[in-house]
Design a protein around this motif. Structure first.
Motif, PDB file in Angstrom:
ATOM      1  N   GLY A 196       0.768  -1.295   0.059  1.00 10.07           N
ATOM      2  CA  GLY A 196      -0.002  -0.122  -0.054  1.00 10.07           C
ATOM      3  C   GLY A 196       0.782   1.259  -0.001  1.00 10.07           C
ATOM      4  N   LYS A 197       2.035   0.956  -0.019  1.00 11.42           N
ATOM      5  CA  LYS A 197       3.134   2.290  -0.188  1.00 11.42           C
ATOM      6  C   LYS A 197       3.173   2.902  -1.324  1.00 11.42           C
ATOM      7  CE  LYS A 197       5.249   1.108   4.157  1.00 11.42           C
ATOM      8  NZ  LYS A 197       6.588   0.556   4.976  1.00 11.42           N
ATOM      9  N   GLU A 198       3.715   4.218  -1.404  1.00  8.50           N
ATOM     10  CA  GLU A 198       3.923   4.630  -2.632  1.00  8.50           C
ATOM     11  C   GLU A 198       5.217   4.182  -3.322  1.00  8.50           C
ATOM     12  OE1 GLU A 198       5.145   9.113  -3.582  1.00  8.50           O
ATOM     13  OE2 GLU A 198       2.839   9.076  -3.386  1.00  8.50           O
ATOM     14  N   LEU A 199       5.193   4.059  -4.453  1.00 10.67           N
ATOM     15  CA  LEU A 199       6.545   3.737  -5.205  1.00 10.67           C
ATOM     16  C   LEU A 199       6.609   4.623  -6.247  1.00 10.67           C
ATOM     17  CD1 LEU A 199       6.078  -0.177  -5.568  1.00 10.67           C
ATOM     18  CD2 LEU A 199       7.558   1.175  -3.957  1.00 10.67           C
ATOM     19  N   ARG A 200       8.051   5.280  -6.531  1.00 12.05           N
ATOM     20  CA  ARG A 200       8.269   6.235  -7.463  1.00 12.05           C
ATOM     21  C   ARG A 200       9.019   5.823  -8.353  1.00 12.05           C
ATOM     22  NH1 ARG A 200       6.278  11.018  -5.584  1.00 12.05           N
ATOM     23  NH2 ARG A 200       7.897  12.355  -6.698  1.00 12.05           N
ATOM     24  N   GLY A 201       9.073   6.409  -9.760  1.00 10.71           N
ATOM     25  CA  GLY A 201      10.082   6.010 -10.751  1.00 10.71           C
ATOM     26  C   GLY A 201      11.504   6.083 -10.006  1.00 10.71           C
ATOM     27  N   GLY A 202      12.286   5.097 -10.402  1.00 13.08           N
ATOM     28  CA  GLY A 202      13.562   5.079  -9.766  1.00 13.08           C
ATOM     29  C   GLY A 202      13.741   4.021  -8.532  1.00 13.08           C
ATOM     30  N   ASP A 203      12.512   3.858  -8.044  1.00 13.54           N
ATOM     31  CA  ASP A 203      12.563   2.742  -7.014  1.00 13.54           C
ATOM     32  C   ASP A 203      12.750   1.443  -7.537  1.00 13.54           C
ATOM     33  OD1 ASP A 203      12.021   4.573  -4.951  1.00 13.54           O
ATOM     34  OD2 ASP A 203       9.928   4.386  -4.837  1.00 13.54           O
ATOM     35  N   ALA A 204      12.978   0.469  -6.855  1.00 16.38           N
ATOM     36  CA  ALA A 204      13.199  -0.716  -7.374  1.00 16.38           C
ATOM     37  C   ALA A 204      11.911  -1.600  -7.255  1.00 16.38           C
ATOM     38  CB  ALA A 204      14.263  -1.710  -6.473  1.00 16.38           C
ATOM     39  N   TYR A 205      11.095  -1.232  -8.432  1.00 12.16           N
ATOM     40  CA  TYR A 205       9.845  -2.075  -8.536  1.00 12.16           C
ATOM     41  C   TYR A 205       9.827  -3.017  -9.707  1.00 12.16           C
ATOM     42  CZ  TYR A 205       8.360   1.703 -11.421  1.00 12.16           C
ATOM     43  OH  TYR A 205       8.321   2.738 -12.607  1.00 12.16           O
ATOM     44  N   ASP A 206       8.829  -3.656  -9.532  1.00  8.00           N
ATOM     45  CA  ASP A 206       8.507  -4.884 -10.857  1.00  8.00           C
ATOM     46  C   ASP A 206       6.952  -4.603 -11.048  1.00  8.00           C
ATOM     47  OD1 ASP A 206      11.145  -5.850 -11.376  1.00  8.00           O
ATOM     48  OD2 ASP A 206      10.660  -7.499 -10.073  1.00  8.00           O
ATOM     49  N   TYR A 207       6.632  -4.898 -12.243  1.00  8.47           N
ATOM     50  CA  TYR A 207       5.290  -4.979 -12.612  1.00  8.47           C
ATOM     51  C   TYR A 207       4.906  -6.501 -12.408  1.00  8.47           C
ATOM     52  CZ  TYR A 207       5.380  -0.529 -14.936  1.00  8.47           C
ATOM     53  OH  TYR A 207       5.427   0.677 -15.217  1.00  8.47           O
TER      54      TYR A 207
END
Length: 141
Positions: free
Chosen positions: A44-55
């Motif tokens: 539920g936390k915000e992720l921003r461009g540049g964070d280590a995230y995946d679709y």
């Protein structure tokens, strides 16, 4: 006639997944005024461009393929797998931890606190994915 025993195949799924990811990224950039902003589907936390995230496919592509390969073509399965409700964003660490396991299997095998999982938020994401998948299947059958 569809082969109900055909092996798991990702080409059509991946082709459409790339298009869906590009669309989601463009939408997230609009929200963030140029910087992609997402809400993690499990924390539920915000992720921003540049964070280590995946679709993330909340319900795995393989799980859906194997369940519907006797009734749907590869292209139709790709539509179901990549329906908007089933493609979300989460931290790469979480996605890698989950792997191909179902949410339910994964959730019982990890320490939820280790990944800061917000269970009510995550469960709502899973329910949304399940509803979206069922809606996509009804549309095709």
């Amino acid at each position: 006639m569809l082969n109900p025993n055909r092996p798991y195949w990702r080409k059509e799924i991946d082709d459409l997944f790339n298009k869906v990811k590009a669309k989601l990224h463009a939408e997230a950039q609009k929200i963030g005024g140029g910087t992609a902003i997402f809400t993690d589907c499990y924390t539920g936390k915000e992720l921003r461009g540049g964070d280590a995230y995946d679709y993330e496919h909340i319900r795995s592509a393989e799980e859906i393929f194997m369940q519907y390969r006797d009734r749907l073509t590869n292209e139709q399965i790709a539509e179901v797998v990549n329906c908007e409700a089933n493609v979300k964003v989460t931290l790469r660490l979480i996605n890698q931890s989950k792997g191909k396991r179902t949410f339910e299997e994964w959730c019982t095998s990890i320490q939820v606190d280790k990944y800061n999982i917000n269970l009510p938020h995550a469960q709502a994401s899973v329910r949304q994915a399940d509803l979206g998948i069922q809606k996509a299947i009804k549309k095709l059958l």
